[in-house]
Design an enzyme around this catalytic site. Structure first.
Site, short mmCIF file in Angstrom:
data_model
loop_
_atom_site.label_atom_id
_atom_site.label_comp_id
_atom_site.label_asym_id
_atom_site.label_seq_id
_atom_site.Cartn_x
_atom_site.Cartn_y
_atom_site.Cartn_z
N GLU A 60 0.26 -1.26 -0.37
CA GLU A 60 -0.36 -0.29 0.19
C GLU A 60 0.72 1.32 -0.34
O GLU A 60 0.32 2.33 -0.06
CB GLU A 60 -1.04 0.10 0.98
CG GLU A 60 -2.14 -1.17 1.29
CD GLU A 60 -2.59 -0.61 2.47
OE1 GLU A 60 -2.09 -0.48 3.21
OE2 GLU A 60 -3.81 -1.66 2.55
N ASP A 91 12.54 -3.14 -11.03
CA ASP A 91 13.49 -3.46 -10.05
C ASP A 91 13.50 -2.08 -8.75
O ASP A 91 14.35 -2.60 -8.03
CB ASP A 91 14.49 -2.41 -11.07
CG ASP A 91 15.40 -2.84 -12.57
OD1 ASP A 91 15.12 -4.82 -12.15
OD2 ASP A 91 15.92 -2.90 -13.33
#
Ligand SMILES: CCCCCCCCCCCCC/C=C/[C@@H](O)[C@H](CO)NC(=O)CCCCCCCCCCCCCCC
Ligand SMILES: Nc1ncnc2c1ncn2[C@@H]1O[C@H](COP(=O)(O)OP(=O)(O)OP(=O)(O)O)[C@@H](O)[C@H]1O
Ligand SMILES: [Ca+2]
Length: 575
Positions: free
Chosen positions: A166, A192
């Protein structure tokens, strides 16, 4: 059916053709037998690449049985697709439905295959902790996991605990603080940036548990036990591409299921005696730092922002002064210009293990702390000059934009990184250098480019550079504010728009009041970007896609610090 300790063999049917199925050693194979009892083509699957064995005729997606008899069983395994992306191979789920001569034979096959699978694949994960970034890349993380990954985990009998993040750094903090017992690996579904969260969480947690200080640049960090898996779902999936050879969620899932293991070098970046960040891909100053700083202002463009910012920064044709010091690696082992490629089963990487961990006790899996001494031995070399860019990469950093990467002959797990220094040159020269990243030409074969295989690097600025740069910048900002105000008077509707980069300078008006926050942003090159006309004296560091808050940094490679569920690149395009 014939069973002895070394082999299991019987007749089976696939469709209406007769086959001889054979389980022998590490392989399960089936050979077509024609009407005259002649052997025809054989398909052979290593037991280590079997994904699951199910009773009956089972479909891949639904895993539901279809009109089967109690003579059938279905084998799921890794299938290599003939052509991947021209770089690495893509894998998919192979499925073959076998019909046996009797129920007894069918049950024997299922038991034998499952038992062999257990004994031959001890490193397969059973329980995984999965973090999904719902906002990474094209925002498809949740869908990719539920439609492509979860059904395969279920088929392979892997259970997972899924956390949909979240906020940024939630995955890192979870790994740092929560109880991880019972998990055999940690997976991220994202790009990444998500991988970097897992990397920082895993390394930090391991050092915390081992009582090792991450801040001490001379300490030997404790290698991490849990493997990390990457399901690519970001806008840049460079780490996945460079360790698997392709960005494909199914290929990566299959590598995780079969418990593949790829050790990876990690570079720790320090400012004085504090750890700043870890990097596996690129620590880059100058061009790559400027591109990242500029691209942060154009996030709305998505992945295209790097090309746009790359173009804008290229037009500025900047170079920066700096002092680079490096500790060379042993040049007898390998070199960045030896034209070899780190592929699956790489000899240089496997031979590095003994050198990196000379006192590893395999019975207790304990690493001694003497690596630091030998790894930091040697004579430092100093190079001073003006650079278009200075980059350090622990691995090739290949990605779809540059399939051979920043340093095509770098190794994933040899305990070294490649230091690439591009000196000040004309725009055409630098374009040639950049363009060679996209084809097979040697980007190091240019007079203004230098590359060294190293164990550690220090970067410093000429005395007074930061202060001088800030003064220049401050003056320029004042001029900008003034011209903006003048323009505002001329045309109040268009508040200071229009300059060569076509972006707004409204934010400059707040500089004077904002004090320290302003200088922080200025310092990071966020505020002005490449459109300002004055040459800058300092750039910023890009560390695996994050801007670092310091310029004078030191970097050290920690050989094979983490392990991924991967096996390196399976085919070669470089010969
Ligand atoms: C003429 C064509 C030139 C093409 C040049 C291609 C060079 C490509 C080099 C790839 C380097 C990848 C390094 C990996 C970095 C990742 O760990 C990191 C995290 O995801 N990504 C970035 O920092 C994101 C920053 C990535 C920076 C990409 C730079 C793109 C440059 C485009 C330049 C266009 C110049 C055109 C001039 C006419
Ligand atoms: N729920 C979240 N809300 C906001 N940011 C998040 C959330 N989960 C993870 N992040 C952060 O989002 C960043 C980018 O994510 P990720 O690497 O998965 O995608 P990406 O699209 O490749 O990244 P980028 O947008 O940097 O190219 C990560 O650095 C991560 O820390
Ligand atoms: Ca390396």
């Amino acid at each position: 059916m014939e069973i002895d300790s070394a082999r299991v063999e019987s007749s089976v049917w696939i469709g209406n053709k007769r086959y001889r199925a054979l389980l022998s050693g590490w392989y399960f194979s089936w050979t077509e037998i024609d009407k005259r009892n002649r052997e025809k083509k054989t398909i052979s699957v290593p037991v280590s690449e079997v994904i699951g064995v199910k009773e009956g005729r089972v479909e891949i997606q639904t895993q539901k049985k279809v009109e089967d008899t109690d003579l059938d069983f279905t084998l799921f395994y890794v299938k290599r697709n003939s052509r991947g992306n021209g770089h690495g191979l893509s894998w998919s789920l192979g499925r073959t439905q076998f019909c046996c001569p009797s129920r007894g034979v069918r049950d024997q096959w299922i038991t034998q295959l499952r038992t062999t699978l257990k004994t031959h694949s001890p490193s397969r994960p059973h329980r995984l902790l999965v973090f999904i970034n719902p906002f990474g890349g094209k925002k498809m993380g949740k869908q990719i996991f539920h439609s492509l990954v979860a059904p395969l985990f279920e088929l392979a009998g892997i259970s997972s605990h899924v956390v949909v993040t979240e906020r940024a750094n939630q995955a890192r903090d979870y790994i740092l603080k929560k109880d991880l017992t019972g998990f055999d690996g940690v997976i991220c579904v994202g790009g990444d940036g998500m991988f970097s969260e897992l990397l920082h969480g895993m390394i930090g947690r391991t050092q915390q548990d081992a009582g090792v200080s991450e801040h001490d640049p001379t300490v030997m960090l404790q290698p991490c036990d849990l493997h990390i898996g990457i399901i690519p779902a970001g806008s840049t999936d460079c780490v996945c591409f460079a360790t698997v050879g392709i960005n494909d969620p199914v290929t990566s899932t299959l590598h995780i299921i079969i418990g593949d293991s790829q050790p990876l070098d990690v570079c720790s970046v320090h400012y004085q005696n504090t750890l700043v960040r870890y990097s596996v891909s690129m620590v880059g100053y100058g061009f790559y730092g400027d591109v990242l700083a500029e691209s942060e202002r154009h996030r709305w463009m998505g992945p295209l922002r790097y090309d746009y910012s790359g173009f804008m920064v290229y037009l500025c044709n900047r170079s920066y002064p700096g002092i680079v010091q490096y500790l060379p690696a042993d040049s007898h082992i390998s070199s960045p210009r030896d034209k070899t490629r780190c592929l699956s089963g790489c000899r240089v990487c496997s031979e590095s293990k003994e050198r990196l961990f000379p006192h590893f006790d395999s019975s207790s899996s304990l690493y001694s702390t003497s690596q630091c001494n030998s790894e930091l031995e040697g004579e430092w070399v100093t190079i001073e000059g003006r650079f278009k860019c200075v980059s350090l990469t622990c691995m090739s950093s290949s990605c779809p934009r540059s399939p051979n990467g920043l340093s095509p002959s770098a190794h994933l797990a040899d305990g070294t990184a490649d230091l690439i220094m591009v000196r000040e040159t004309n725009p055409l020269g630098f374009l040639t250098f950049l363009h060679r990243h996209t084809n097979k030409q040697d980007q190091f074969d240019l007079p203004f480019v230098e590359v060294h295989r190293v164990k550690a690097v220090r970067f410093s600025l000429p005395p007074g550079a930061i202060e001088e740069d800030e003064e220049e910048y401050e003056e320029e900002a004042d001029r900008e504010i003034q011209t903006s105000a003048e323009r505002e008077l001329e045309d109040p509707e268009k508040l200071c728009s229009g300059n060569i980069a076509g972006h707004s300078h409204q934010h400059l008006a707040g500089w004077k009041e904002k004090g320290s926050e302003t200088s922080r942003l200025k310092g990071q090159g966020f505020v002005c970007g490449p459109c300002c006309t004055k040459p800058r004296l300092v750039s910023v560091w890009n560390c695996d896609g994050e801007i670092l808050p310091h310029r004078e940094i030191s970097c050290r490679v920690h050989g094979q610090l983490v392990r991924l569920f991967a096996r390196g690149i399976e085919n070669s395009t470089m010969q």
